[in-house]
Structures are given as structure tokens and as C-alpha cells.
Design a protein around this motif. Structure first.
Motif: not given
Lengths: 101, 95
Positions: B26, B6, B9-10, A36-40, B89, B86, A32-34, B13, B1, B29, B48
Motif C-alpha cells: 500500500x 485499507x 482490509x487488504x 476499496x477507495x472508490x467503494x468507500x 458511481x 467514479x 483492489x486498493x483503487x 482478503x 476510511x 502505491x 478512478x
């Protein structure tokens, strides 16, 4: 250099060690962290993680490139690229940890 | 962001987790990535991107103000390369 390659699994393992969650939930959180970062970034936003670094997206204009093998000219269309600027803390720690390697 | 967004948001959720635990998650990581690079390792996150360490050779630099030569020692710097997914995208090719 002990060139080991860490993956998502190692990050989930770190999360698992830090907080008493299941391995499954730990890996979902890493994912999810990855995401969220990608989406941003895809939305064109900068992602600034203090004491880690900043990911940003830059737009590049179209230019004429050349196939290095054939010398043929090929158009390169405008595109967006992502860059990462490590924080001072990260640079210092990486430099210190690898000194003399 | 930024980091706190971050985390927020997490946290939103995952209402079953304490915010301070989400914060630790976080941080763990990013800490793990810095740790890996400090030990000369790579971190490859498919889709990523990949973090690695690049070696910069020693060189003779110059003090831009005085023009004086200074020797710059060899050093290692963190490097990131975005993953294919990525990159695609970013250029509107959702797969």
C-alpha cells in the motif's frame, strides 16, 4: 517538464519491485486498493491516507446553469462531487521537485 | 476510511500475505504517485482519476493580519481530477 504519464502498470511495477509477488498478483492488488477507495467514497465515506492526502465527497445543490454557447438556461441537478486535498508532505515534495521547472 | 483500515482490509482478503508486506504494498502505491508528481509526471488511473501537477504563477500576496504586501514565488501544486466512472458511481449510475 518531462511530461510522462504513469498508469496502473507503473504502480503494479512499483509493488512488484517492493515485494516479491508475481506481476499478475501485484496488478490485482493495485486494482483492489483503487476499488476499496472508490467503494468507500461511493458510500459517502472520507478516505484519509496519512502523508498522502484526503479524498472526500461533497454534495452540491441544484442550480440553474447556462449553455455558454447558446445562452440557454439549463437546470443542473443536485449531485455529488469528489475532492482531493493533498497532505502537507505531498505538497512540499511536489513543490520541491518541480522548483524552477 | 484511513490508511490502516485499507491495509487491514487488504490483509484480510489476502491471508497468504504477511501484514507487513501488505503495508509495504500500500505504501509503495502512494509513494509511487508522489514520486511521479515530484518529477513533474502525471498519473492516470482510468475509472478512478488522474493526478497531475499544476503551476501557480508568482503573485503579490498580502499578509492578512498586517495588510503588508509580500511576493509569493511561483510554485507547483498537486491536483486530482476524479475519473468518469467514479463520478458516475457517486451519482448512482452504476454501469
Amino acid at each position: 517538464m518531462a511530461a510522462k504519464t504513469l498508469t496502473r502498470m507503473d504502480l503494479s511495477e512499483a509493488v512488484f519491485r517492493e515485494v516479491g509477488l508475481s506481476r499478475n498478483e501485484s496488478s490485482q492488488l493495485v486494482e483492489r486498493v483503487l476499488e476499496m477507495m472508490s467503494d468507500a467514497l461511493v458510500d459517502g465515506e472520507q478516505v484519509k491516507i496519512s502523508s498522502f492526502g484526503t479524498f472526500s465527497v461533497r454534495s452540491k445543490t441544484a442550480r440553474v446553469g447556462r449553455n455558454p454557447k447558446t445562452g440557454e438556461e439549463v437546470p443542473i441537478s443536485p449531485r455529488r462531487v469528489m475532492t482531493f486535498r493533498p497532505s502537507h508532505l505531498m505538497k512540499d515534495r511536489v513543490a520541491a521537485g518541480n522548483r524552477g521547472q | 476510511m484511513i490508511r490502516s483500515e485499507l491495509i487491514q482490509k487488504l490483509s484480510d482478503e489476502n491471508p497468504h500475505l504477511y501484514q507487513r508486506d501488505v503495508e509495504r504494498i500500500v505504501n509503495a502505491i502512494f509513494e509511487e504517485i508522489i514520486d511521479a508528481l515530484s518529477s513533474g509526471n502525471r498519473v492516470e488511473l482510468r475509472g478512478f482519476g488522474a493526478f497531475s501537477v499544476k503551476k501557480r504563477d508568482a503573485r503579490v500576496g498580502r499578509n492578512p493580519r498586517t495588510g503588508e504586501s509580500v511576493s509569493v514565488e511561483e510554485k507547483h501544486v498537486p491536483f486530482f481530477k476524479a475519473g468518469k466512472l467514479l463520478r458516475d458511481r457517486l451519482n448512482g449510475q452504476e454501469s
